[in-house]
Design an enzyme around this catalytic site. Structure first.
Site, PDB file in Angstrom:
ATOM      1  N   LYS A 198       5.965 -59.693  43.946  1.00  0.00           N
ATOM      2  CA  LYS A 198       6.746 -60.904  43.651  1.00  0.00           C
ATOM      3  C   LYS A 198       7.418 -60.696  42.304  1.00  0.00           C
ATOM      4  O   LYS A 198       6.760 -60.398  41.302  1.00  0.00           O
ATOM      5  CB  LYS A 198       5.831 -62.131  43.615  1.00  0.00           C
ATOM      6  CG  LYS A 198       6.596 -63.440  43.674  1.00  0.00           C
ATOM      7  CD  LYS A 198       7.286 -63.659  45.010  1.00  0.00           C
ATOM      8  CE  LYS A 198       6.586 -64.678  45.865  1.00  0.00           C
ATOM      9  NZ  LYS A 198       7.159 -64.703  47.239  1.00  0.00           N
ATOM     10  N   THR A 243       3.349 -61.367  49.147  1.00  0.00           N
ATOM     11  CA  THR A 243       3.876 -61.569  47.794  1.00  0.00           C
ATOM     12  C   THR A 243       3.602 -63.010  47.351  1.00  0.00           C
ATOM     13  O   THR A 243       3.456 -63.285  46.165  1.00  0.00           O
ATOM     14  CB  THR A 243       5.385 -61.261  47.706  1.00  0.00           C
ATOM     15  OG1 THR A 243       6.125 -62.226  48.444  1.00  0.00           O
ATOM     16  CG2 THR A 243       5.687 -59.860  48.205  1.00  0.00           C
ATOM     17  N   ARG A 274      31.326 -49.204   7.830  1.00  0.00           N
ATOM     18  CA  ARG A 274      31.576 -50.045   9.007  1.00  0.00           C
ATOM     19  C   ARG A 274      30.390 -50.977   9.211  1.00  0.00           C
ATOM     20  O   ARG A 274      29.333 -50.797   8.597  1.00  0.00           O
ATOM     21  CB  ARG A 274      31.808 -49.180  10.255  1.00  0.00           C
ATOM     22  CG  ARG A 274      30.584 -48.388  10.660  1.00  0.00           C
ATOM     23  CD  ARG A 274      30.763 -47.667  11.999  1.00  0.00           C
ATOM     24  NE  ARG A 274      29.503 -47.007  12.356  1.00  0.00           N
ATOM     25  CZ  ARG A 274      29.277 -46.403  13.509  1.00  0.00           C
ATOM     26  NH1 ARG A 274      30.226 -46.332  14.426  1.00  0.00           N
ATOM     27  NH2 ARG A 274      28.104 -45.857  13.764  1.00  0.00           N
ATOM     28  N   GLN A 305      22.919 -42.907  16.724  1.00  0.00           N
ATOM     29  CA  GLN A 305      21.904 -41.972  17.229  1.00  0.00           C
ATOM     30  C   GLN A 305      20.890 -41.633  16.137  1.00  0.00           C
ATOM     31  O   GLN A 305      19.686 -41.504  16.411  1.00  0.00           O
ATOM     32  CB  GLN A 305      22.578 -40.672  17.726  1.00  0.00           C
ATOM     33  CG  GLN A 305      23.346 -40.809  19.036  1.00  0.00           C
ATOM     34  CD  GLN A 305      24.809 -41.206  18.872  1.00  0.00           C
ATOM     35  OE1 GLN A 305      25.197 -41.862  17.896  1.00  0.00           O
ATOM     36  NE2 GLN A 305      25.633 -40.828  19.830  1.00  0.00           N
ATOM     37  N   HIS A 321      30.478 -53.034  18.840  1.00  0.00           N
ATOM     38  CA  HIS A 321      31.567 -52.626  17.955  1.00  0.00           C
ATOM     39  C   HIS A 321      32.192 -53.817  17.225  1.00  0.00           C
ATOM     40  O   HIS A 321      32.406 -54.883  17.806  1.00  0.00           O
ATOM     41  CB  HIS A 321      32.662 -51.926  18.767  1.00  0.00           C
ATOM     42  CG  HIS A 321      32.185 -50.707  19.491  1.00  0.00           C
ATOM     43  ND1 HIS A 321      31.584 -49.636  18.862  1.00  0.00           N
ATOM     44  CD2 HIS A 321      32.200 -50.391  20.806  1.00  0.00           C
ATOM     45  CE1 HIS A 321      31.262 -48.710  19.761  1.00  0.00           C
ATOM     46  NE2 HIS A 321      31.620 -49.141  20.947  1.00  0.00           N
TER      47      HIS A 321
END
Ligand SMILES: O=c1[nH]c(=O)c2[nH]c(=O)[nH]c2[nH]1
Length: 296
Positions: free
Chosen positions: A12, A57, A175, A218, A246
């Site tokens: 479920k 379920t 940035r 990264q 961004h």
């Protein structure tokens, strides 16, 4: 040559349960989304519709609700371990269970300077998560969080990447770096202070994000995972999924204004999607994943 039934599981999905503890007038609540999946000797139901090993379920859903009443839910990891072990130990032909839980967070509404006894406000979209897998008498726990939105207003650069005829991105040494963290970490044991470990892993990841001067998302990802492993011997590996939310500099020249990295347009799509695993090289690898269309 023939056709056989391949890997399968059933359960479920998304049992929404809110449990109120009324032991004292100062109530506490647990707000969960629980999904169950069972595995085992289930060829017959697929091949011939013989349901003799097919615990409905609907029963799985009811078990979630009943367990919430029979004992305090406690930490989501412990609740998931109890549920998974119950299905494997009691359901005929069932040899494995996976229980997924997302926990929603609520805060007391401040009234007269203190939190109200029984009124709450949803504090954030962030969810605490766990995925507990029972395989016979073995168990493993992968906990995590999702939708933890973070932003650095400086301390992030991106330059030195390869350029070809399709490259338009300008290099930058300043940035905005923003992401919504989904993290999952695999525990080495099944008996620990889950709440304490969760808070500490979360704090470590946030601190790593904040203090890493980032040359790429990264690099931030690796630092977040590495610092979690450095500080948490109970964790074997950390998997991170980081959408790069961004923020583009708005061109203010038409208005005779300079934009000194202060005014940005927050795009919602497309977004870079930076994903990876940081792990110890001296522990057993993660057990095989459960069935997922995505892993086909
Ligand atoms: O941190 C980043 N990593 C990338 O791989 C990438 N690609 C891109 O266009 N911007 C960024 N930023």
């Amino acid at each position: 040559m023939g056709i056989v039934m391949g890997p399968n599981q059933y359960g479920k999905a998304e049992v929404r349960i809110v449990s109120v503890n009324k032991d004292t007038p100062r109530h506490t609540i647990k707000d969960l989304n629980v999904s169950t999946s069972l595995r085992g000797d289930l060829d017959a139901v697929h091949l011939t519709g013989d349901n003799s090993n097919c615990l409905p379920t609907d029963t799985q859903k009811n078990t979630v609700y009943a367990f919430a009443k029979e004992a305090p839910i406690g930490e989501i990891e412990d609740f998931a371990l109890r549920l998974g072990r119950h299905f494997v130990n009691t359901a005929e032909g069932i040899t494995g269970a996976r229980i997924l839980i997302d926990e929603y967070s609520w805060e007391r509404i401040p009234v007269g300077g203190t939190g109200h006894d029984h009124s709450f406000a949803r504090s954030t979209d962030e969810k605490r998560t766990t995925a507990v897998t029972i395989d016979g008498d073995k168990a493993h726990v992968v906990s995590g969080l999702k939708d933890l939105v973070v932003l650095k207003s400086t301390g992030s650069e991106f330059w030195g990447y390869p350029k070809d005829k399709y490259t338009t991105l300008a290099e930058t040494d300043d940035r905005i770096l923003a992401t919504a963290v989904t993290a999952r970490w695999r525990y080495l044991g099944t008996d620990l202070d889950w709440g304490k470990s969760f808070e500490s892993v979360r704090a470590t990841m946030l601190e790593a994000f904040a203090t890493t001067h980032s040359l790429a998302l990264q690099q931030s990802l690796y630092e977040m995972g590495k610092q979690v492993l450095d500080a948490h011997p109970e964790v074997a590996e950390v998997r991170l999924s980081l959408p790069n939310k961004h923020h583009f500099l708005v061109d203010l020249k038409p208005f005779g204004l300079d934009n000194d990295n202060e005014v940005f347009y927050a795009a919602d799509r497309p977004y870079g999607l930076i994903e990876g695993t940081v792990l110890r090289d001296d522990v057993d690898p993660a057990p095989q994943a459960w069935y997922s269309l995505a892993e086909f």
